[in-house]
Design a protein around this motif. Structure first.
Motif, PDB file in Angstrom:
ATOM      1  N   LEU A   1      11.948  13.831  -2.144  1.00 23.90           N
ATOM      2  CA  LEU A   1      11.256  13.306  -3.313  1.00 23.90           C
ATOM      3  C   LEU A   1      10.121  14.219  -3.725  1.00 23.90           C
ATOM      4  O   LEU A   1       9.953  14.519  -4.915  1.00 23.90           O
ATOM      5  N   MET A   2       9.330  14.689  -2.752  1.00 26.04           N
ATOM      6  CA  MET A   2       8.189  15.536  -3.084  1.00 26.04           C
ATOM      7  C   MET A   2       8.634  16.891  -3.631  1.00 26.04           C
ATOM      8  O   MET A   2       8.171  17.343  -4.670  1.00 26.04           O
ATOM      9  N   PHE A   3       9.537  17.559  -2.919  1.00 27.66           N
ATOM     10  CA  PHE A   3      10.014  18.851  -3.403  1.00 27.66           C
ATOM     11  C   PHE A   3      10.868  18.677  -4.652  1.00 27.66           C
ATOM     12  O   PHE A   3      10.814  19.480  -5.578  1.00 27.66           O
ATOM     13  N   GLY A   4      11.683  17.623  -4.674  1.00 31.43           N
ATOM     14  CA  GLY A   4      12.499  17.371  -5.854  1.00 31.43           C
ATOM     15  C   GLY A   4      11.658  17.051  -7.064  1.00 31.43           C
ATOM     16  O   GLY A   4      11.931  17.488  -8.180  1.00 31.43           O
TER      17      GLY A   4
ATOM     18  N   THR B   1      -6.655  10.256  -7.741  1.00 31.52           N
ATOM     19  CA  THR B   1      -6.843  10.274  -6.290  1.00 31.52           C
ATOM     20  C   THR B   1      -7.686   9.097  -5.809  1.00 31.52           C
ATOM     21  O   THR B   1      -7.540   8.637  -4.674  1.00 31.52           O
ATOM     22  N   CYS B   2      -8.553   8.580  -6.667  1.00 29.17           N
ATOM     23  CA  CYS B   2      -9.430   7.475  -6.253  1.00 29.17           C
ATOM     24  C   CYS B   2      -8.636   6.222  -5.882  1.00 29.17           C
ATOM     25  O   CYS B   2      -9.169   5.337  -5.188  1.00 29.17           O
ATOM     26  N   TRP B   3      -7.363   6.143  -6.288  1.00 26.03           N
ATOM     27  CA  TRP B   3      -6.545   4.978  -5.963  1.00 26.03           C
ATOM     28  C   TRP B   3      -5.702   5.167  -4.705  1.00 26.03           C
ATOM     29  O   TRP B   3      -4.947   4.278  -4.323  1.00 26.03           O
ATOM     30  N   LEU B   4      -5.813   6.317  -4.065  1.00 29.76           N
ATOM     31  CA  LEU B   4      -5.088   6.510  -2.808  1.00 29.76           C
ATOM     32  C   LEU B   4      -5.673   5.612  -1.721  1.00 29.76           C
ATOM     33  O   LEU B   4      -6.897   5.602  -1.530  1.00 29.76           O
ATOM     34  N   PRO B   5      -4.843   4.859  -0.991  1.00 26.98           N
ATOM     35  CA  PRO B   5      -5.356   4.073   0.138  1.00 26.98           C
ATOM     36  C   PRO B   5      -6.046   4.979   1.146  1.00 26.98           C
ATOM     37  O   PRO B   5      -5.568   6.088   1.424  1.00 26.98           O
ATOM     38  N   LYS B   6      -7.138   4.529   1.718  1.00 24.85           N
ATOM     39  CA  LYS B   6      -7.892   5.365   2.645  1.00 24.85           C
ATOM     40  C   LYS B   6      -7.240   5.456   4.015  1.00 24.85           C
ATOM     41  O   LYS B   6      -7.430   6.431   4.736  1.00 24.85           O
ATOM     42  N   LYS B   7      -6.422   4.485   4.396  1.00 25.39           N
ATOM     43  CA  LYS B   7      -5.732   4.559   5.678  1.00 25.39           C
ATOM     44  C   LYS B   7      -4.745   5.710   5.644  1.00 25.39           C
ATOM     45  O   LYS B   7      -4.126   5.978   4.636  1.00 25.39           O
ATOM     46  N   SER B   8      -4.563   6.429   6.750  1.00 28.31           N
ATOM     47  CA  SER B   8      -3.695   7.601   6.900  1.00 28.31           C
ATOM     48  C   SER B   8      -4.271   8.802   6.195  1.00 28.31           C
ATOM     49  O   SER B   8      -3.572   9.787   6.025  1.00 28.31           O
ATOM     50  N   SER B   9      -5.510   8.775   5.768  1.00 26.36           N
ATOM     51  CA  SER B   9      -6.099   9.925   5.114  1.00 26.36           C
ATOM     52  C   SER B   9      -6.668  10.899   6.097  1.00 26.36           C
ATOM     53  O   SER B   9      -7.007  12.005   5.734  1.00 26.36           O
TER      54      SER B   9
ATOM     55  N   ALA C   1       2.320  11.399   2.189  1.00 27.14           N
ATOM     56  CA  ALA C   1       3.458  10.559   1.808  1.00 27.14           C
ATOM     57  C   ALA C   1       4.358  10.286   3.005  1.00 27.14           C
ATOM     58  O   ALA C   1       4.867   9.169   3.172  1.00 27.14           O
ATOM     59  N   GLN C   2       4.576  11.293   3.868  1.00 26.34           N
ATOM     60  CA  GLN C   2       5.399  11.094   5.065  1.00 26.34           C
ATOM     61  C   GLN C   2       4.762  10.081   6.005  1.00 26.34           C
ATOM     62  O   GLN C   2       5.460   9.274   6.632  1.00 26.34           O
TER      63      GLN C   2
ATOM     64  N   LEU D   1       0.822  -1.212   0.000  1.00 24.95           N
ATOM     65  CA  LEU D   1       0.000   0.000   0.000  1.00 24.95           C
ATOM     66  C   LEU D   1       0.853   1.257   0.000  1.00 24.95           C
ATOM     67  O   LEU D   1       0.483   2.270  -0.615  1.00 24.95           O
ATOM     68  N   ALA D   2       2.006   1.211   0.682  1.00 28.94           N
ATOM     69  CA  ALA D   2       2.889   2.382   0.697  1.00 28.94           C
ATOM     70  C   ALA D   2       3.406   2.691  -0.701  1.00 28.94           C
ATOM     71  O   ALA D   2       3.443   3.850  -1.121  1.00 28.94           O
ATOM     72  N   VAL D   3       3.787   1.643  -1.436  1.00 28.20           N
ATOM     73  CA  VAL D   3       4.260   1.849  -2.807  1.00 28.20           C
ATOM     74  C   VAL D   3       3.146   2.423  -3.666  1.00 28.20           C
ATOM     75  O   VAL D   3       3.348   3.361  -4.444  1.00 28.20           O
ATOM     76  N   ARG D   4       1.927   1.864  -3.520  1.00 37.16           N
ATOM     77  CA  ARG D   4       0.802   2.385  -4.297  1.00 37.16           C
ATOM     78  C   ARG D   4       0.521   3.838  -3.958  1.00 37.16           C
ATOM     79  O   ARG D   4       0.285   4.672  -4.846  1.00 37.16           O
ATOM     80  N   ALA D   5       0.578   4.169  -2.666  1.00 37.02           N
ATOM     81  CA  ALA D   5       0.316   5.546  -2.246  1.00 37.02           C
ATOM     82  C   ALA D   5       1.351   6.501  -2.841  1.00 37.02           C
ATOM     83  O   ALA D   5       0.988   7.578  -3.344  1.00 37.02           O
ATOM     84  N   ILE D   6       2.623   6.124  -2.785  1.00 37.69           N
ATOM     85  CA  ILE D   6       3.674   6.996  -3.309  1.00 37.69           C
ATOM     86  C   ILE D   6       3.527   7.175  -4.811  1.00 37.69           C
ATOM     87  O   ILE D   6       3.712   8.278  -5.344  1.00 37.69           O
ATOM     88  N   VAL D   7       3.184   6.090  -5.531  1.00 40.13           N
ATOM     89  CA  VAL D   7       2.998   6.191  -6.985  1.00 40.13           C
ATOM     90  C   VAL D   7       1.858   7.154  -7.315  1.00 40.13           C
ATOM     91  O   VAL D   7       1.983   8.012  -8.208  1.00 40.13           O
ATOM     92  N   VAL D   8       0.736   7.023  -6.600  1.00 40.16           N
ATOM     93  CA  VAL D   8      -0.402   7.918  -6.857  1.00 40.16           C
ATOM     94  C   VAL D   8      -0.042   9.359  -6.525  1.00 40.16           C
ATOM     95  O   VAL D   8      -0.366  10.285  -7.285  1.00 40.16           O
ATOM     96  N   ILE D   9       0.646   9.568  -5.397  1.00 40.97           N
ATOM     97  CA  ILE D   9       1.065  10.922  -5.043  1.00 40.97           C
ATOM     98  C   ILE D   9       1.975  11.500  -6.113  1.00 40.97           C
ATOM     99  O   ILE D   9       1.888  12.690  -6.454  1.00 40.97           O
ATOM    100  N   CYS D  10       2.847  10.652  -6.685  1.00 44.46           N
ATOM    101  CA  CYS D  10       3.724  11.128  -7.758  1.00 44.46           C
ATOM    102  C   CYS D  10       2.915  11.560  -8.985  1.00 44.46           C
ATOM    103  O   CYS D  10       3.221  12.572  -9.621  1.00 44.46           O
ATOM    104  N   ILE D  11       1.875  10.805  -9.317  1.00 49.10           N
ATOM    105  CA  ILE D  11       1.010  11.193 -10.437  1.00 49.10           C
ATOM    106  C   ILE D  11       0.336  12.531 -10.146  1.00 49.10           C
ATOM    107  O   ILE D  11       0.247  13.416 -11.020  1.00 49.10           O
ATOM    108  N   LEU D  12      -0.133  12.688  -8.916  1.00 44.43           N
ATOM    109  CA  LEU D  12      -0.793  13.939  -8.535  1.00 44.43           C
ATOM    110  C   LEU D  12       0.192  15.108  -8.526  1.00 44.43           C
ATOM    111  O   LEU D  12      -0.156  16.224  -8.936  1.00 44.43           O
ATOM    112  N   MET D  13       1.406  14.855  -8.047  1.00 47.63           N
ATOM    113  CA  MET D  13       2.432  15.895  -8.096  1.00 47.63           C
ATOM    114  C   MET D  13       2.728  16.284  -9.543  1.00 47.63           C
ATOM    115  O   MET D  13       2.891  17.466  -9.859  1.00 47.63           O
ATOM    116  N   PHE D  14       2.819  15.281 -10.410  1.00 50.85           N
ATOM    117  CA  PHE D  14       3.031  15.560 -11.836  1.00 50.85           C
ATOM    118  C   PHE D  14       1.933  16.473 -12.360  1.00 50.85           C
ATOM    119  O   PHE D  14       2.197  17.482 -13.020  1.00 50.85           O
ATOM    120  N   THR D  15       0.695  16.114 -12.058  1.00 51.53           N
ATOM    121  CA  THR D  15      -0.446  16.902 -12.529  1.00 51.53           C
ATOM    122  C   THR D  15      -0.383  18.333 -12.017  1.00 51.53           C
ATOM    123  O   THR D  15      -0.539  19.294 -12.779  1.00 51.53           O
TER     124      THR D  15
END
Length: 414
Positions: free
Chosen positions: A364-367, A406-414, A350-351, A234-248
């Motif tokens: 990673l996020m700022f970079g 965003t629909c693919w972000l895990p709901k835990k830690s939200s 992400a943290q 789930l952590a990998v999935r969350a980071i990948v989705v966040i990266c897509i959102l950061m790209f956007t």
């Protein structure tokens, strides 16, 4: 497999801080430390005012050196990629091996880069100056973000948004300073920004002393308030989705940061100074939206803020290429307010997904922000040369639809 415990002692930026915790009187309390978070925000303001100066003077450099849009985009690419490539590695390294004086040292590099920019005689030296300034930015963001988190007292979203709004305010002020100082004087006027860098060095030095004295103790206190991370999948999935959102988010923001002045000049025939005022208004709205998003995320959850941000910006983006100057300004304000509100939520999400890796995740996020903006700026510059800047804005209006990931972000830690 569960991620590491949040905010381990390695999150502190100092080996000297491994000594016994200071007495209570030296830290007063373990809550939100506004003087420290505020100092991080001020340093971010100064740093990003310098960074925003570079794209703000692109029209001047384009004229002085007879550059194409693609060459302008390459300057942005060199700067952004230098920062992007280095930031995650710096964050990862300092998670394990703290470097107390990295922050003021990095700002010294920025100061040198400004001096090179002011006297650059040709395009190659302009690229060198952009690279040096990028190195300074790479050393700043992961470590300064870590300090803001250490001083958060557990209010991570509020601390992150306060820190980030300082940067956004600096990004908004940078073009105004460039219009007031560099445009009338010329390229050599950039040297005045060395004074801004010197002030930032002083602020960062004082922050470094605080971390040396209190960083390890504050990290231990935060560790007791940790949120369990996601499992590896789930952590990998969350980071990948966040990266897509950061790209956007950041490729669309890069469209404004680097080319909004050119768009306004070409479509509405405004002057360079007028176009920079519009850019200031947009960047100011980004700062306000960023500040509001963090505290809201602490209250209603990171995922909810991210959803609201990306869904809300879509109609503004689709309308903007088809309206007059007044509504272009109004819609750009809406885009800045709504889209920027998700930034702190994405960083903290992400943290929390991969705790114990604050420096790496922050880097990673700022970079990623800098890298994607640079790649986007270079690509958009090529497209603008081929099709025109107005055409580019019409096509890029559809990019915010990627926020539906965003629909693919895990709901835990939200």
């Amino acid at each position: 497999m569960t991620a590491h415990t949040a905010d381990t002692p390695t999150d502190a930026i100092s080996t000297a801080a491994t000594a016994a915790p200071p007495p209570p009187s030296s830290t007063s309390h373990h809550g939100f430390l506004l003087p420290i978070v505020g100092a991080a925000a001020i340093a971010h303001l100064l740093n990003d005012a310098i960074q925003a100066m570079l794209p703000a003077i692109f029209p001047l450099l384009k004229t002085n050196f007879a550059l194409s849009y693609a060459e302008i985009g390459l300057i942005a690419l060199v700067y952004q990629l230098t920062a992007s490539i280095l930031q995650p590695w710096i964050g990862l390294h300092t998670d394990k091996y703290p470097k107390p004086y990295l922050l003021p040292s990095g700002m010294v590099a920025t100061c040198i880069g400004i001096g090179v920019l002011a006297i650059a005689p040709n395009y190659a030296i302009l690229l060198l100056a952009a690279a040096i300034i990028g190195i300074g930015s790479a050393t700043f963001h992961p470590e300064a973000s870590r300090i803001a988190r250490l001083a958060s007292g557990g209010r991570f979203g509020t601390a992150q948004s306060t820190f980030q709004v300082g940067g956004n305010a600096g990004s908004a002020i940078g073009p105004l300073l460039a219009a007031a100082i560099i445009i009338p004087i010329g390229q050599k006027g950039a040297a005045w920004f060395m004074l801004v860098a010197a002030l930032a060095v002083a602020v960062l030095y004082r922050m470094t002393l605080w971390v040396i004295a209190h960083g390890s103790h504050r990290s231990q206190v935060l560790a007791k308030q940790h949120v369990a991370g996601l499992d590896r999948h789930l952590a990998v999935r969350a980071i990948v989705v966040i990266c897509i959102l950061m790209f956007t988010k950041f490729i669309y923001i890069a469209l404004f940061t680097n080319f909004f002045t050119f768009y306004l000049i070409e479509r509405f025939h405004v002057s360079v100074q007028q176009s920079q005022l519009f850019l200031f208004v947009f960047l100011a709205s980004v700062a306000i939206g960023t500040f509001a998003g963090g505290p809201v995320g602490d209250r209603i959850g990171r995922r909810a803020v991210i959803w609201t941000s990306f869904l809300g910006v879509i109609p503004f983006a689709l309308l903007l290429p088809h309206v007059n100057l007044f509504w272009t300004a109004a819609l750009s304000i809406g885009i800045g307010l709504v889209m920027s509100s998700a930034f702190a939520a994405m960083v903290v999400y992400a943290q929390e997904a991969a705790p114990g890796r604050v420096g790496m995740v922050s880097g990673l996020m700022f970079g990623l922000m800098f890298g994607i903006s640079g790649i986007g700026a270079a690509g958009l510059g090529v497209l603008a040369d081929m099709k025109g800047i107005v055409w580019v804005y019409q096509v890029m209006a559809w990019v915010p639809l990627l926020g539906l990931a965003t629909c693919w972000l895990p709901k835990k830690s939200s």
